[in-house]
Design an enzyme around this catalytic site. Structure first.
Site, PDB file in Angstrom:
ATOM      1  N   TRP A   1      40.800  -3.195 -13.039  1.00 45.19           N
ATOM      2  CA  TRP A   1      40.862  -4.556 -11.701  1.00 45.19           C
ATOM      3  C   TRP A   1      42.004  -5.048 -11.226  1.00 45.19           C
ATOM      4  CZ3 TRP A   1      44.662  -7.919 -14.045  1.00 45.19           C
ATOM      5  CH2 TRP A   1      45.083  -7.478 -15.742  1.00 45.19           C
ATOM      6  N   ASN A   2      42.989  -4.408 -12.573  1.00 44.81           N
ATOM      7  CA  ASN A   2      44.380  -5.053 -11.669  1.00 44.81           C
ATOM      8  C   ASN A   2      44.840  -5.146  -9.950  1.00 44.81           C
ATOM      9  OD1 ASN A   2      44.797  -2.120 -12.374  1.00 44.81           O
ATOM     10  ND2 ASN A   2      46.714  -3.165 -12.857  1.00 44.81           N
TER      11      ASN A   2
ATOM     12  N   CYS B   1      50.781  -1.634 -13.033  1.00 40.98           N
ATOM     13  CA  CYS B   1      51.256  -0.811 -14.145  1.00 40.98           C
ATOM     14  C   CYS B   1      52.557  -0.203 -13.766  1.00 40.98           C
ATOM     15  CB  CYS B   1      50.260   1.278 -13.302  1.00 40.98           C
ATOM     16  SG  CYS B   1      50.225   1.328 -12.311  1.00 40.98           S
TER      17      CYS B   1
ATOM     18  N   GLY C   1      44.302   3.341 -16.341  1.00 44.08           N
ATOM     19  CA  GLY C   1      44.477   2.467 -17.465  1.00 44.08           C
ATOM     20  C   GLY C   1      45.141   2.515 -18.598  1.00 44.08           C
TER      21      GLY C   1
ATOM     22  N   LYS D   1      33.322   4.048 -10.774  1.00 42.63           N
ATOM     23  CA  LYS D   1      33.386   2.917 -12.097  1.00 42.63           C
ATOM     24  C   LYS D   1      34.169   1.801 -11.800  1.00 42.63           C
ATOM     25  CE  LYS D   1      32.911   1.141 -16.534  1.00 42.63           C
ATOM     26  NZ  LYS D   1      33.815  -0.176 -16.543  1.00 42.63           N
TER      27      LYS D   1
ATOM     28  N   GLU E   1      46.379   8.160 -14.990  1.00 44.52           N
ATOM     29  CA  GLU E   1      48.213   7.089 -14.841  1.00 44.52           C
ATOM     30  C   GLU E   1      47.626   6.320 -15.667  1.00 44.52           C
ATOM     31  OE1 GLU E   1      49.240   3.002 -12.182  1.00 44.52           O
ATOM     32  OE2 GLU E   1      49.464   5.690 -11.058  1.00 44.52           O
TER      33      GLU E   1
ATOM     34  N   GLU F   1      53.580  -2.340 -24.521  1.00 45.93           N
ATOM     35  CA  GLU F   1      53.133  -3.101 -22.506  1.00 45.93           C
ATOM     36  C   GLU F   1      52.533  -4.307 -23.088  1.00 45.93           C
ATOM     37  OE1 GLU F   1      51.171  -1.750 -18.623  1.00 45.93           O
ATOM     38  OE2 GLU F   1      50.263  -0.776 -20.615  1.00 45.93           O
TER      39      GLU F   1
END
Length: 516
Positions: A156-157, A287, A231, A180, A253, A385
């Site tokens: 989503w980011n 990320c 993700g 997706k 990633e 994180e």
């Protein structure tokens, strides 16, 4: 605040593009108010399988049209993205809570990726001769066959730009895609897809599904010919294990705990301004954004003061204009995670230098950019994180200590080095264990370098997106060799005995001529 360029009718139109045979939907809120933005259809496992079946048929024709036609279509899509940029900017902001400036980064990345892959695919993937091990006796060529239909799982980011970085090279290589979309980023992805469909990409070639990972994500990874995932490390490890069992490729990633090194020759004010953006662009929900800041002691005082001043003066907001410096966290879950990391750190002795407050007066999930000091290994924020709104500041003595600190831990996605010395920057950058290192910038130099590979080391992932590596992951190399008839290759023991001295002379000659 300018009026938005999107309407409920547009939301409904885009939602109709989701592959979903049932009537079930889920309400997706906007971070700016917490109110429902649109009703997103839910796909099922059967919908995923149907999407792959249709994409496979479309991919056969798409692979045959050739590089020139794919280039024409992709470059037309590039132009449509630019034409529709105001609508796309609005959608990104409404879905993510970002500022308009940070949404613009996504648009710029998407058009850059599209242009690069449209123009580079033929050069990178064309059939080409290679030197035979038996010159004049045999010839060899390498051609690249598209892998088929890729399964792309997009978070989503940075839904639009990260989606583009996986989908567009797949299309340029002649593959189809079933993607997706995360609920919170589906509109941006669907609007991007619409531009490509309008440009000439067959609708079945790029399908979008949405729904729970346990059903839709599992179905996608069960049948995809190649898997792209962005993700968490935990989920990526599971997907990688499944890909390994199926013997299909995957690019992953994953997480990062990215470090920024502030060396003692910087301008403290300039470094602080750049560090603030590196840590809190998209409220740290990126990320490659910075969560660990290592400052050499000589400049620590002025740098810390400048950073506090910069963040205190920053304006929070998600209006559809360029007035705000930082936006909102994307969801209630993100807010809860940030608050949990902060509470744990403070309870165990960390000190809040700036920020540290939830700001419901601005919007439901706004949180002040927060910098901590006194962080210790027993705190969640030390090595885990956070992915939002918190960065930790540490003092170090010398370049070596800074590098050792940056390399500590399980992750190695991105890093940054701030210094006035180009030579010093290169030496430090070369010693850092990360997939990308930015000098005097947090992440945008490498993020915008679409011709260069992007990815992580250690627990930050496998494979690379962007550049030649990003295209090559979607093809299978095929070697085609033929004999010229000049010499019959040996088949019997006697023939091997006769030709062995000749072949040894050939090997020695090739070495002398430095021919590979």
């Amino acid at each position: 605040m300018r009026a938005q360029t999107v309407s409920p009718a547009l939301f409904a139109s885009l939602d109709d593009d989701v592959v979903a045979s049932g009537s079930e939907t889920v309400s997706v809120p906007t971070p700016s108010t917490g109110e429902t933005l649109h009703e997103l259809p839910r796909s099922s496992a059967d919908d995923v399988r149907d999407a792959f079946a249709r994409a496979r048929l479309a991919q056969l024709a798409w692979a045959r049209v050739g590089f020139a036609e794919r280039r024409r279509v992709l470059l037309r899509a590039h132009d449509l993205i630019l034409e529709r940029r105001e609508m796309l900017l609005d959608l990104i902001q409404l879905e993510s809570g970002k500022t308009r400036g940070q949404a613009f980064e996504e648009i710029f990345a998407a058009v850059s990726v599209t242009r690069y892959n449209a123009l580079a695919a033929r050069k990178v993937l064309r059939s080409r001769p290679v030197r035979s091990g038996l010159p004049t006796v045999a010839t060899s060529r390498v051609r690249y066959r598209p892998k088929g239909v890729a399964g792309v799982i997009t978070p989503w980011n940075f839904a639009l730009s990260l989606g583009a970085m996986d989908v567009i090279p797949a299309l340029a290589a002649g593959c189809g895609v079933v993607q997706k979309a995360d609920d919170q980023g589906a509109l941006s992805i669907l609007a991007l897809r619409r531009a490509f469909i309008d440009a000439g990409v067959p609708a079945a070639l790029w399908a979008v599904v949405a729904g729970p990972a346990a059903e839709v994500g599992e179905a996608l990874t069960d049948v995809a010919d190649f898997i792209c995932f962005t993700g968490s490390t935990a989920t990526g490890r599971t997907i990688g294990e499944k890909a390994g069992r199926r013997l299909v490729g995957a690019s992953l990633e994953l997480g990062g705990k990215n470090a920024l090194l502030v060396l003692d020759d910087v301008d403290p004010g300039q470094a602080a301004a750049n560090a603030a953006h590196a840590a809190f662009s998209a409220m740290g929900q990126l990320c490659v954004s910075v969560e660990r800041i290592y400052v050499q002691r000589k400049v620590a005082g002025p740098f810390q003061r400048a950073l506090i001043e910069r963040l205190r003066a920053a304006r929070l907001g998600s209006e559809l204009d360029f007035d705000a410096d930082f936006g909102s966290l994307a969801s209630a879950a993100q807010l809860a995670r940030v608050q949990a990391h902060l509470d744990d750190a403070v309870e165990k002795g960390a000190v809040v230098l700036v920020g540290g407050k939830h700001r419901p007066d601005i919007g439901p999930w706004f949180f002040e950019p927060t910098v901590l000091t006194g962080v210790t290994p027993d705190m969640l924020v030390y090595a885990e994180e956070t992915f939002g709104a918190i960065a930790s500041l540490y003092l170090v003595d010398g370049d070596d200590e800074a590098v050792l600190a940056a390399n500590a831990g399980d992750y190695g996605l991105n890093a940054a080095v701030f210094t006035r010395s180009a030579g010093r920057a290169r030496r430090v950058a070369d010693a850092i264990e990360a997939g990308s290192v930015n000098i005097n910038e947090g992440y945008r130099g490498s993020f915008a370098s679409v011709a260069a590979p992007m990815g992580g080391v250690k627990q930050s992932g496998l494979g690379r997106r962007n550049g030649e590596a990003g295209l090559l992951r979607f093809v299978e190399p095929v070697t085609i060799s033929s004999t010229t008839g000049l010499l019959q290759l040996p088949r019997t023991g006697r023939e091997y005995e006769q030709q062995a001295p000749l072949l040894m002379l050939l090997a020695q000659a090739l070495k002398a001529l430095r021919l590979r």
